[in-house]
Write a protein that holds these residues in place. Structure first.
Motif, PDB file in Angstrom:
ATOM      1  N   MET A   1       0.820  -1.191   0.000  1.00  0.00           N
ATOM      2  CA  MET A   1       0.000   0.000   0.000  1.00  0.00           C
ATOM      3  C   MET A   1       0.865   1.256   0.000  1.00  0.00           C
ATOM      4  O   MET A   1       0.509   2.245  -0.582  1.00  0.00           O
ATOM      5  N   HIS A   2       2.002   1.201   0.676  1.00  0.00           N
ATOM      6  CA  HIS A   2       2.856   2.379   0.798  1.00  0.00           C
ATOM      7  C   HIS A   2       4.119   2.193  -0.025  1.00  0.00           C
ATOM      8  O   HIS A   2       4.833   1.214   0.149  1.00  0.00           O
ATOM      9  N   ASP A   3       4.405   3.116  -0.924  1.00  0.00           N
ATOM     10  CA  ASP A   3       5.640   3.088  -1.701  1.00  0.00           C
ATOM     11  C   ASP A   3       6.657   3.943  -0.983  1.00  0.00           C
ATOM     12  O   ASP A   3       6.662   5.153  -1.115  1.00  0.00           O
ATOM     13  N   LEU A   4       7.525   3.310  -0.202  1.00  0.00           N
ATOM     14  CA  LEU A   4       8.488   4.052   0.582  1.00  0.00           C
ATOM     15  C   LEU A   4       9.805   4.161  -0.163  1.00  0.00           C
ATOM     16  O   LEU A   4      10.115   3.374  -1.050  1.00  0.00           O
ATOM     17  N   ASP A   5      10.620   5.121   0.207  1.00  0.00           N
ATOM     18  CA  ASP A   5      11.903   5.406  -0.409  1.00  0.00           C
ATOM     19  C   ASP A   5      12.843   4.216  -0.251  1.00  0.00           C
ATOM     20  O   ASP A   5      13.291   3.913   0.843  1.00  0.00           O
ATOM     21  N   LEU A  12      10.396  12.213   4.672  1.00  0.00           N
ATOM     22  CA  LEU A  12       9.672  13.254   5.395  1.00  0.00           C
ATOM     23  C   LEU A  12       8.676  12.568   6.322  1.00  0.00           C
ATOM     24  O   LEU A  12       8.139  11.506   6.011  1.00  0.00           O
ATOM     25  N   ARG A  13       8.413  13.187   7.471  1.00  0.00           N
ATOM     26  CA  ARG A  13       7.487  12.646   8.460  1.00  0.00           C
ATOM     27  C   ARG A  13       6.205  13.467   8.454  1.00  0.00           C
ATOM     28  O   ARG A  13       6.246  14.692   8.444  1.00  0.00           O
ATOM     29  N   ILE A  14       5.083  12.763   8.508  1.00  0.00           N
ATOM     30  CA  ILE A  14       3.761  13.390   8.470  1.00  0.00           C
ATOM     31  C   ILE A  14       3.093  13.255   9.838  1.00  0.00           C
ATOM     32  O   ILE A  14       3.091  12.181  10.428  1.00  0.00           O
ATOM     33  N   LEU A  24      -6.229  11.238   2.925  1.00  0.00           N
ATOM     34  CA  LEU A  24      -5.298  12.339   2.713  1.00  0.00           C
ATOM     35  C   LEU A  24      -3.871  11.896   3.030  1.00  0.00           C
ATOM     36  O   LEU A  24      -2.929  12.220   2.301  1.00  0.00           O
ATOM     37  N   ASP A  25      -3.706  11.142   4.088  1.00  0.00           N
ATOM     38  CA  ASP A  25      -2.386  10.650   4.478  1.00  0.00           C
ATOM     39  C   ASP A  25      -1.762   9.803   3.367  1.00  0.00           C
ATOM     40  O   ASP A  25      -0.587   9.956   3.032  1.00  0.00           O
ATOM     41  N   LEU A  26      -2.552   8.913   2.817  1.00  0.00           N
ATOM     42  CA  LEU A  26      -2.058   8.045   1.749  1.00  0.00           C
ATOM     43  C   LEU A  26      -1.602   8.868   0.548  1.00  0.00           C
ATOM     44  O   LEU A  26      -0.529   8.633  -0.008  1.00  0.00           O
ATOM     45  N   ALA A  27      -2.393   9.860   0.167  1.00  0.00           N
ATOM     46  CA  ALA A  27      -2.025  10.709  -0.972  1.00  0.00           C
ATOM     47  C   ALA A  27      -0.748  11.487  -0.700  1.00  0.00           C
ATOM     48  O   ALA A  27       0.163  11.535  -1.546  1.00  0.00           O
ATOM     49  N   VAL A  28      -0.639  12.087   0.486  1.00  0.00           N
ATOM     50  CA  VAL A  28       0.550  12.876   0.827  1.00  0.00           C
ATOM     51  C   VAL A  28       1.780  11.973   0.907  1.00  0.00           C
ATOM     52  O   VAL A  28       2.867  12.346   0.450  1.00  0.00           O
ATOM     53  N   GLU A  29       1.629  10.767   1.452  1.00  0.00           N
ATOM     54  CA  GLU A  29       2.749   9.832   1.500  1.00  0.00           C
ATOM     55  C   GLU A  29       3.277   9.544   0.093  1.00  0.00           C
ATOM     56  O   GLU A  29       4.481   9.545  -0.141  1.00  0.00           O
ATOM     57  N   HIS A  30       2.383   9.309  -0.829  1.00  0.00           N
ATOM     58  CA  HIS A  30       2.793   8.972  -2.189  1.00  0.00           C
ATOM     59  C   HIS A  30       3.392  10.159  -2.927  1.00  0.00           C
ATOM     60  O   HIS A  30       4.397  10.019  -3.615  1.00  0.00           O
ATOM     61  N   VAL A  31       2.814  11.320  -2.792  1.00  0.00           N
ATOM     62  CA  VAL A  31       3.305  12.500  -3.506  1.00  0.00           C
ATOM     63  C   VAL A  31       4.668  12.941  -2.985  1.00  0.00           C
ATOM     64  O   VAL A  31       5.554  13.303  -3.750  1.00  0.00           O
TER      65      VAL A  31
END
Length: 89
Positions: A1-5, A12-14, A24-31
């Motif tokens: 689900m999460h594409d991490l570096d 970056l930390r949210i 919203l969290d999912l979108a910001v994580e991806h962008v």
């Protein structure tokens, strides 16, 4: 689900307020190639959904009762849309 570096670089930390189910969290994580490190949600059923997708991010609960000096600093602070008047939930 999460594409991490995968490069090993610093993410970056949210911090998430009024988080809802985490759309919203999912979108910001991806962008921004970021990760959500904590959230604040009062609605328990919704918070359980969020926690299922972000099991290591603690729910800080009511923002008026949080001791902000004890909260992990974040790079990005996001806030959910107050959907009570438009949600069918």
């Amino acid at each position: 689900m999460h594409d991490l570096d995968a490069s090993g670089g610093s993410e970056l930390r949210i911090g998430s307020l009024f988080s809802g189910y985490g759309g919203l969290d999912l979108a910001v994580e991806h962008v921004f190639n970021a990760r959500t490190v904590w959230f604040s949600e009062l609605n328990e059923p919704v918070a359980r959904v969020f926690s299922r997708h972000w099991p290591v991010a603690p729910n800080l609960g009511d923002i008026t009762a949080i001791d902000w000096s004890q909260v992990e600093p974040v790079d990005i602070l996001i806030g959910g849309f107050p959907c009570q008047d438009v949600s069918t939930v």
